[in-house]
Design a protein around this motif. Structure first.
Motif, short mmCIF file in Angstrom:
data_model
loop_
_atom_site.label_atom_id
_atom_site.label_comp_id
_atom_site.label_asym_id
_atom_site.label_seq_id
_atom_site.Cartn_x
_atom_site.Cartn_y
_atom_site.Cartn_z
N MET A 92 -16.89 14.58 -30.94
CA MET A 92 -16.75 13.92 -31.43
C MET A 92 -19.16 14.09 -31.37
O MET A 92 -18.82 13.81 -32.47
N TRP A 93 -19.14 13.95 -30.14
CA TRP A 93 -20.54 14.09 -30.30
C TRP A 93 -20.68 15.79 -30.85
O TRP A 93 -21.96 15.57 -31.35
N GLU A 94 -20.17 16.45 -31.05
CA GLU A 94 -20.50 18.05 -31.64
C GLU A 94 -20.45 17.48 -32.95
O GLU A 94 -21.93 17.88 -33.91
N GLY A 95 -20.02 16.51 -33.92
CA GLY A 95 -19.49 16.06 -35.04
C GLY A 95 -21.17 15.45 -35.71
O GLY A 95 -21.74 15.30 -36.75
N GLN A 96 -21.04 14.87 -34.48
CA GLN A 96 -22.63 13.75 -34.45
C GLN A 96 -23.93 14.59 -34.45
O GLN A 96 -24.68 14.28 -35.37
N HIS A 97 -24.21 15.71 -33.87
CA HIS A 97 -25.40 15.87 -33.45
C HIS A 97 -24.99 17.30 -35.09
O HIS A 97 -26.51 17.34 -35.36
#
Length: 463
Positions: free
Chosen positions: A57-62
């Motif tokens: 999820m963090w990778e997608g947000q970044h």
């Protein structure tokens, strides 16, 4: 092929595109969108317990934020290209940001040739044909800020920096406990310098002479300035052939060498060693140094396996008090001495406020994070928003503006080292230079130097 715009058309187009209120509106709308996007996401991801899912999820947000930051910096250009260079580093930003923002290095929109020709001929007092045997219409690169063709660009840069200062004040009161406002004030001063090519040409010559006088072989190659072709708005320098440092891996592979092998690692190590040696000498011995070693400013000379070429110089003067205070901090970090590091912070005028139990351990971790190219043990990249970040536990209440250029230089060198996959400590490399600076200032005796072997090599350098 469409005809080139004349200079009046360019002026009209730029003045329409870059009205201050329009830039301010665009900045605040985009910055608020990126910031609130992360704050809302923090709440959403906190409800997920699975760590692997959290990471995805963090990778997608970044990735989403990277596209927005890229679009903002690319559309607004100028000063915001400089901002992209600062934040788009492997040790500081998420990998998604770095992958996207690195494409903005050295890729500012090119100036139309007619505009360049007009300014050059006005400044140098002769036609291009009379001055140059050959003049390439296509530029080798394009500067992010001081492009000669932008009417009123300096005023627009001031608009940008004032918006950033307001944003910095908000951030340091909410999320990042660091004196960001002082950092942006120093950036404001630097912007003014970048519009004076006479000052920049003088800085280049001063640094070039210093490095050649202090070394049998200069650790970096600095282009010569053609002094009769220098004015406030234009200057001509020697052309030196080289490979952009970001393309080093590709160049090594082209030569049939494994970019991840021992030979490539040794070459990268030599390049970083040469580059960092030059900066250690400039900062600690001279106090006058080039404060912008981002990848777009550095080439690897084709005539040398380890020589580095710094293409464009912006000189910064460090007062002796800060120069020697920083030398003391370098020794503290190299020796792993948190008490001396704390004393150096006080000497430098860096005021901190502790918010943790293991204060000295976290303080030293913060000192390493801020002023060494080797990150503290267990830290792969800086995470200023993380609750485990040293900046959350030891807030920096006051930071001297003049020291920002040193901080920026160390972080850019660290970004280069992380990008090249080489872990090394500039504090350890700079130890003998720091000792020499303190010795010559009467703050170290020969008995204070760490080992007899080091003392002997130190005195050979002095002689």
């Amino acid at each position: 092929m469409p005809p080139l715009l004349d200079f009046k058309d360019i002026q009209e187009k730029l003045s329409t595109q870059f009205r201050p209120w329009q830039r301010s509106f665009q900045f605040w709308v985009r910055a608020a969108d990126i910031y609130t996007g992360y704050k809302v996401f923090q709440l959403r991801v906190s409800l997920v317990k699975d760590e692997e899912k959290q990471e995805a999820m963090w990778e997608g947000q970044h990735e989403l934020a990277a596209e927005k930051i890229y679009a903002m910096c690319s559309d607004l250009g100028g000063f915001f290209l400089k901002v992209a260079q600062i934040i788009g580093k492997p040790d500081l930003a998420p990998a998604a940001w770095v992958r996207r923002l690195v494409t903005l290095y050295d890729r500012a929109p090119a100036t139309p040739f007619d505009a360049v020709k007009l300014v050059l001929e006005k400044e140098l007092g002769r036609s291009i044909e009379d001055i140059f045997e050959r003049f390439d219409v296509e530029p080798l690169g394009s500067a992010s800020i001081a492009q000669v063709q932008h009417p009123g660009v300096q005023d627009l840069m001031m608009t940008d920096i004032h918006n950033l200062q307001a944003f910095a004040l908000y951030m340091q009161k909410t999320d990042i406990k660091f004196d960001l406002f002082s950092v942006t004030k120093e950036m404001e001063k630097q912007i003014g310098y970048e519009f004076d090519f006479t000052r920049e040409a003088n800085a280049m010559e001063r640094i070039r002479q210093f490095l050649y006088e202090n070394n049998k072989t200069s650790p970096v190659l600095v282009p010569r300035v053609l002094k009769d072709m220098v004015s406030r708005r234009a200057f001509v320098m020697e052309y030196m052939d080289g490979i952009p440092i970001l393309n080093l891996g590709d160049e090594i592979a082209k030569r049939g060498i494994n970019p991840g092998g021992k030979i490539a690692a040794a070459a990268k190590q030599n390049i970083l060693k040469s580059l960092t040696l030059a900066y250690g000498q400039m900062i600690l011995k001279s106090g006058f140094f080039h404060a912008d070693p981002h990848p777009g400013n550095i080439l690897i000379s084709k005539g040398s396996k380890s020589g580095c070429l710094v293409r464009l110089w912006a000189g910064e003067d460090l007062p002796d008090k800060l120069r020697l205070g920083y030398a003391n901090l370098v020794l503290a970090i190299a020796d792993g001495d948190p008490i001396r590091a704390a004393e150096s912070y006080r000497e430098l005028g860096i005021d901190t406020l502790s918010k943790c139990e293991n204060e000295m351990q976290e303080f030293f971790r913060l000192a390493q994070t801020m002023f060494d190219t080797k990150l503290p043990p267990g830290v792969a990249m800086l995470q200023p928003f993380s609750e485990d970040s040293s900046i959350k536990k030891i807030s920096v209440e006051t930071f001297p503006e003049e020291l920002y250029s040193v901080l920026r230089t160390v972080h850019l060198l660290r970004g280069l080292s992380v990008g090249l996959g080489i872990s090394y400590s500039c504090a350890e490399q700079w130890r003998p230079i720091a000792e020499e600076a303190l010795y010559l200032a009467g703050r170290l005796k020969d008995t204070d130097l760490k080992t007899k072997r080091r003392r002997q090599s130190f005195f050979r350098r002095l002689l």
